[in-house]
Write a protein that holds these residues in place. Sequence first.
Motif, PDB file in Angstrom:
ATOM      1  N   LEU A 481       0.868  -1.176   0.000  1.00 54.39           N
ATOM      2  CA  LEU A 481       0.000   0.000   0.000  1.00 54.39           C
ATOM      3  C   LEU A 481       0.905   1.227   0.000  1.00 54.39           C
ATOM      4  O   LEU A 481       1.937   1.238   0.666  1.00 54.39           O
ATOM      5  N   VAL A 482       0.500   2.238  -0.732  1.00 52.66           N
ATOM      6  CA  VAL A 482       1.289   3.479  -0.750  1.00 52.66           C
ATOM      7  C   VAL A 482       0.423   4.611  -0.223  1.00 52.66           C
ATOM      8  O   VAL A 482      -0.670   4.858  -0.738  1.00 52.66           O
ATOM      9  N   LEU A 483       0.903   5.252   0.831  1.00 51.55           N
ATOM     10  CA  LEU A 483       0.188   6.395   1.397  1.00 51.55           C
ATOM     11  C   LEU A 483       0.807   7.688   0.884  1.00 51.55           C
ATOM     12  O   LEU A 483       2.021   7.785   0.731  1.00 51.55           O
ATOM     13  N   ASP A 484      -0.037   8.664   0.674  1.00 57.79           N
ATOM     14  CA  ASP A 484       0.456   9.983   0.296  1.00 57.79           C
ATOM     15  C   ASP A 484      -0.452  11.016   0.950  1.00 57.79           C
ATOM     16  O   ASP A 484      -1.660  11.023   0.686  1.00 57.79           O
ATOM     17  N   ALA A 485       0.112  11.846   1.783  1.00 59.01           N
ATOM     18  CA  ALA A 485      -0.653  12.879   2.494  1.00 59.01           C
ATOM     19  C   ALA A 485      -1.898  12.309   3.156  1.00 59.01           C
ATOM     20  O   ALA A 485      -2.983  12.900   3.088  1.00 59.01           O
ATOM     21  N   GLY A 486      -1.761  11.164   3.794  1.00 52.40           N
ATOM     22  CA  GLY A 486      -2.855  10.577   4.553  1.00 52.40           C
ATOM     23  C   GLY A 486      -3.857   9.788   3.741  1.00 52.40           C
ATOM     24  O   GLY A 486      -4.800   9.227   4.285  1.00 52.40           O
ATOM     25  N   ARG A 487      -3.688   9.750   2.432  1.00 49.26           N
ATOM     26  CA  ARG A 487      -4.621   9.014   1.573  1.00 49.26           C
ATOM     27  C   ARG A 487      -3.935   7.806   0.971  1.00 49.26           C
ATOM     28  O   ARG A 487      -2.726   7.840   0.718  1.00 49.26           O
ATOM     29  N   LEU A 488      -4.731   6.782   0.712  1.00 50.08           N
ATOM     30  CA  LEU A 488      -4.201   5.592   0.043  1.00 50.08           C
ATOM     31  C   LEU A 488      -4.056   5.939  -1.436  1.00 50.08           C
ATOM     32  O   LEU A 488      -5.049   6.124  -2.133  1.00 50.08           O
ATOM     33  N   ALA A 489      -2.800   6.073  -1.888  1.00 55.58           N
ATOM     34  CA  ALA A 489      -2.573   6.554  -3.245  1.00 55.58           C
ATOM     35  C   ALA A 489      -2.379   5.420  -4.236  1.00 55.58           C
ATOM     36  O   ALA A 489      -2.599   5.600  -5.442  1.00 55.58           O
ATOM     37  N   ALA A 490      -1.943   4.268  -3.783  1.00 59.17           N
ATOM     38  CA  ALA A 490      -1.732   3.139  -4.704  1.00 59.17           C
ATOM     39  C   ALA A 490      -1.746   1.861  -3.889  1.00 59.17           C
ATOM     40  O   ALA A 490      -1.440   1.855  -2.702  1.00 59.17           O
ATOM     41  N   GLU A 491      -2.102   0.769  -4.549  1.00 55.91           N
ATOM     42  CA  GLU A 491      -2.132  -0.529  -3.886  1.00 55.91           C
ATOM     43  C   GLU A 491      -1.933  -1.589  -4.956  1.00 55.91           C
ATOM     44  O   GLU A 491      -2.492  -1.497  -6.042  1.00 55.91           O
ATOM     45  N   GLY A 492      -1.116  -2.578  -4.653  1.00 53.86           N
ATOM     46  CA  GLY A 492      -0.926  -3.643  -5.637  1.00 53.86           C
ATOM     47  C   GLY A 492       0.196  -4.574  -5.226  1.00 53.86           C
ATOM     48  O   GLY A 492       0.822  -4.394  -4.172  1.00 53.86           O
ATOM     49  N   ALA A 493       0.435  -5.566  -6.061  1.00 53.37           N
ATOM     50  CA  ALA A 493       1.530  -6.502  -5.815  1.00 53.37           C
ATOM     51  C   ALA A 493       2.855  -5.753  -5.927  1.00 53.37           C
ATOM     52  O   ALA A 493       2.935  -4.690  -6.557  1.00 53.37           O
ATOM     53  N   GLY A 494       3.901  -6.308  -5.301  1.00 55.20           N
ATOM     54  CA  GLY A 494       5.187  -5.626  -5.232  1.00 55.20           C
ATOM     55  C   GLY A 494       5.692  -5.164  -6.586  1.00 55.20           C
ATOM     56  O   GLY A 494       6.083  -4.006  -6.762  1.00 55.20           O
ATOM     57  N   ARG A 495       5.672  -6.078  -7.566  1.00 51.76           N
ATOM     58  CA  ARG A 495       6.227  -5.722  -8.881  1.00 51.76           C
ATOM     59  C   ARG A 495       5.423  -4.590  -9.523  1.00 51.76           C
ATOM     60  O   ARG A 495       5.993  -3.669 -10.119  1.00 51.76           O
ATOM     61  N   ALA A 496       4.102  -4.665  -9.364  1.00 52.79           N
ATOM     62  CA  ALA A 496       3.254  -3.634  -9.981  1.00 52.79           C
ATOM     63  C   ALA A 496       3.532  -2.272  -9.345  1.00 52.79           C
ATOM     64  O   ALA A 496       3.616  -1.252 -10.048  1.00 52.79           O
ATOM     65  N   ILE A 497       3.703  -2.262  -8.038  1.00 54.24           N
ATOM     66  CA  ILE A 497       3.974  -0.985  -7.367  1.00 54.24           C
ATOM     67  C   ILE A 497       5.344  -0.455  -7.772  1.00 54.24           C
ATOM     68  O   ILE A 497       5.526   0.748  -7.996  1.00 54.24           O
ATOM     69  N   CYS A 498       6.332  -1.353  -7.878  1.00 62.00           N
ATOM     70  CA  CYS A 498       7.666  -0.911  -8.306  1.00 62.00           C
ATOM     71  C   CYS A 498       7.606  -0.306  -9.705  1.00 62.00           C
ATOM     72  O   CYS A 498       8.234   0.722  -9.985  1.00 62.00           O
ATOM     73  N   ARG A 499       6.836  -0.963 -10.573  1.00 63.30           N
ATOM     74  CA  ARG A 499       6.701  -0.411 -11.936  1.00 63.30           C
ATOM     75  C   ARG A 499       6.051   0.960 -11.897  1.00 63.30           C
ATOM     76  O   ARG A 499       6.459   1.872 -12.608  1.00 63.30           O
ATOM     77  N   ARG A 500       5.023   1.091 -11.063  1.00 62.90           N
ATOM     78  CA  ARG A 500       4.338   2.381 -10.982  1.00 62.90           C
ATOM     79  C   ARG A 500       5.261   3.450 -10.386  1.00 62.90           C
ATOM     80  O   ARG A 500       5.206   4.613 -10.769  1.00 62.90           O
ATOM     81  N   ALA A 501       6.091   3.032  -9.436  1.00 64.23           N
ATOM     82  CA  ALA A 501       7.053   3.991  -8.880  1.00 64.23           C
ATOM     83  C   ALA A 501       8.024   4.443  -9.973  1.00 64.23           C
ATOM     84  O   ALA A 501       8.408   5.610 -10.054  1.00 64.23           O
ATOM     85  N   LEU A 502       8.385   3.480 -10.816  1.00 60.15           N
ATOM     86  CA  LEU A 502       9.352   3.762 -11.885  1.00 60.15           C
ATOM     87  C   LEU A 502       8.769   4.699 -12.941  1.00 60.15           C
ATOM     88  O   LEU A 502       9.436   5.614 -13.412  1.00 60.15           O
ATOM     89  N   ASP A 503       7.501   4.466 -13.292  1.00 64.10           N
ATOM     90  CA  ASP A 503       6.932   5.339 -14.343  1.00 64.10           C
ATOM     91  C   ASP A 503       6.224   6.567 -13.756  1.00 64.10           C
ATOM     92  O   ASP A 503       5.583   7.334 -14.473  1.00 64.10           O
ATOM     93  N   GLY A 504       6.331   6.729 -12.438  1.00 65.73           N
ATOM     94  CA  GLY A 504       5.839   7.965 -11.816  1.00 65.73           C
ATOM     95  C   GLY A 504       4.362   7.995 -11.536  1.00 65.73           C
ATOM     96  O   GLY A 504       3.813   9.033 -11.193  1.00 65.73           O
ATOM     97  N   THR A 505       3.670   6.851 -11.655  1.00 67.96           N
ATOM     98  CA  THR A 505       2.225   6.862 -11.389  1.00 67.96           C
ATOM     99  C   THR A 505       1.901   6.507  -9.941  1.00 67.96           C
ATOM    100  O   THR A 505       0.751   6.492  -9.555  1.00 67.96           O
TER     101      THR A 505
END
Lengths: 526, 236
Positions: A481-505
Motif C-alpha cells: 500500500l502506498v500512502l500519500d498525504a494521509g490518503r491511500l494513493a496506490a495498492e498492488g503486488a510488489g512488482r506492480a507498485i515498483c513499476r508504478r514507482a518507476l513510471d511515476g504513477t
Amino acid sequence: MADASPIVEARDVAVRYPGAARDAVRDVSLALRAGERVGILGPSGCGKSTFALALAGAIPALVPGELRGTVVRAGAVAHVQQDVEAQLVALSVEGEIAFALENRGLDPGAIDVAIAQALGSGPARGLNARDATLSLSTGWRQRLALAAALAEGAGLTILDEPTAHLDEAAAQEAIAFMAGETPGALLLIEHRADLVAPLADRLLVLDREGAPLLLAPSAEALETIAGRPDLGLRLPPAARAALCLRRHGQAVAGGLMPDLAALVHAAAAWPADLRAALRDDLAPTRLPAAAGDPLVTLEAVSLRRGDHRALEGVSLTLRQGEVVGLAGGNGAGKTSLCLVAAGALRPGAGRRIAKQGLVAHMVPQNPALVFASASLGLEARRRGLAWHEAAASLESFGLTADPRRHPLHHSRGELRRIALAFALAGPGPMLAVLDEPTAGLDAHGLAALEASLLAGRAAGNGALVVSHDTDWLARTCDRILVLDAGRLAAEGAGRAICRRALDGTAPLAAPPAFALAAALGLETAA
Amino acid sequence: MIGDRHALAKLAASGVLVLTASLVDRLPALALMGVVILVALLALERRPAAHLARRMLPFVFLAAAMSWIYLVAENPAYTAVGGSGAGVAAVVASRILVMGLASLAFAETTRADDLARALEQNARLPRRIVQGVLAAIQFLPALAEDYRMLRLLQPRRGSGWGGRIGARLASLSPDVLLVLFAGALRRASAAALSMQMRGLGPLTPASRWRERRWQGRDSLLVAAAIALAGMAATLG
C-alpha cells in the motif's frame, strides 16, 4: 582534490567504556582531508559510532570512556547522532539550523544566509523556517538534523546513519546533495553499502570485534564485503549485478562498481538464464498469498493528529496469511495508519473491525516502548508466550537472551530485534504491525525478519510492515500500500507498485534494485 | 499588535496583570481586567473565541473547583478576602480566570524561542541555562508521547480501544515508569551531547542573531498594562 594536510587524523585508536570487558573499537587509524568522503561500514554493534565519537573529540571529554591512541583535529566537527529524536534541541526549524552557528559566534547576517541556503536546497528543502520542530515526523527531523549539520560548514562532518528514517527519494537526494555540497571532509556511518559506496572515496570496514578489516577505495572494499557475507552488509544493486554476471562467467569492467552504460549496452547479448538469474537477484517479487479471513478491516478511516489531518478516508483489509507492505514519503501518515490498524488509536471518522480474539502487536520506531516488564521472561509471559517459544523466536533473530535480564539492559539495536521477535512469535490469530523495522537492520537482521514474517504468514497470521526499502517490501510482501498525504494513493503486488514507482504513477521513489533491473531491460514497463 | 512586541515587554505586561489580579478583591476591578484582556485577544490578535475557550479550560475547571469549595464550605479560615461565601467564591473564580487570561495572552502571542532569545540577549541569562530549559521543554511532549505509546501498545485483543481505567492504572506500573525514566535519561544525555558538540559552552560568546531591540511601543505595552492595573487597583 583532497588537500595534503588532514583535518582529522586518528592513529591506533581504541576505546573501552567503563565496566566493559573488551574494547568497543580497537586499532583503528584514519586520516581525513578536505573534500574527502569516507564511509564506515560494519555489523551492528561493531563500534562505528564509538569511533566517530572519538574522532569528534566527544570521548572522553563528553562521553565517559578510555581512549587509547591519538586523535588530532584541525578544525570544527559537525556531528549528527544516530538518535535523531534527541539530536534536535531548538523549538523552531530556523533555530535548529542557527544553533551551532550562534554558538560559534557567527555574524547574524551570515546565519540568515546559511538558514536560507539550508532551506532552499538539500535535505530540509520544503520546511518552513518558523515550523515547530516538535511537529515534524521522524523523517523530517532527520532531514533537519542533516541540514543543520551541513550548514555548519565544519571541517569535518560526521553523519551517523543519516538516512535510517528517510524515504528512498529523500535518502538519494541527501546523498547526492552531500556528494556535491560538502567542502570539508565527510564521514558517513551506514549499514547500507549501497548508499555509501557510490559517494565515498574510501570505505573503512570494521569487523564484529571493532577491529579494522580494511580501509580502501570503495570498489576494492566492496570486493571484501562481497567475500564476507558474515558481516551482514548490503551491497549496492550494481555490485550484486556484477557478482551475478561473474558467477555466470561474464566479464565486467569496473569490478563491483561497474559502469551502468556499459552494463546496459552488454545486457542485450546476455543469455536467457543469466537474465532470469539477474532478475531474480535484483527484483524478486512474491506471488500473492491465497486470501484468508479478514483480521482487520478499516472502513473510510480518518484521523487528525494535532492541527493536521494524518489520515483521510483510508479503507483496507488485512487478512490472515498475508504480509502487507506500507510505503510512502516522510510524514505521509504511515505511523498513524499503523496505530489505527493495531487498534491503538481510535479513528476520528470511519471504523475498524477486528476478527474476534485477534491479538495485535505493534513494534514502533522506538522499540523500548513495547516493554513493560522487569525481565524478558516476564515480558514473554505477559504476552502469553512460553519462554521456549520466545527463545526460539529470539534465536531466529540471532539473539540468545537471558530471561532474567531487564529489557532495557540491551542496546537499541538488540531491543529492536527482541521487540520484533516477540511480536512475531506466539499463537494466532495475530496481527503484527511493524513501523520501520528495517531501519538500522543489517542483512542478517533483514533476512531473519523476512523469514519470521513468512513463517507467521504460513501459520495464518497477518502483518503490516512499514518500510522505506521498497525493494525489500516487494521481495517480502504479498502486496504494497502506498500512502500519500494521509490518503491511500496506490495498492498492488510488489512488482506492480515498483513499476508504478518507476513510471511515476505512484508517489514513491523508484526502488534502486528494481530500477537497475528495468534499466537492464529485465523488467518491462507496465 | 501585541504579538509583534518584545517578548520581555509581553512578559512584564502579563506579570503586572497577574500580580494585580492576585491582589485586588473587587469583582468590577477583575471584570474590567478580564474584559480588556479578552478584547485585546479577540479584536487585536484575532484569536478565535472557540480556540481561546479551549485554552482557558484548565483555568475554568480550577475556578469552578475553587469557588465550589468556598460555596459549600464557608469557613472563616477560607474567607481571607472577606465577604460572604458566594461573594468570595465569585472573587476567587474571577481572579483565577483573569490570571489565566493574562497568562494566555502572553502564551498566545509569544514564541518560546523568541522569549528564550530575549532572556539570553536582553536579560543576560546564561545561554547554557536558557537552551537547557528549551531542550527540556522539548522533552515534555516527547515524554507524554512515549507514555501514550506505551499505554497504547500493550498487546490488545479484539477491537477494544484500551481506554479502561484498569488498563490506565496498569500502565503506571513501576516497570512502565522505568521505561519512561530510561527514555528521558537517554534523551537528556543525547541532547546534552548534541548541544555540547555543537559548541554550546561557556567559553565562546554566542552571536546576537535575531536580536530584538526594545522599542517605544514595547514601553507603551508595559505602560498600558500598568495603567490597567492602576485602574483595577483604584476600583478594588
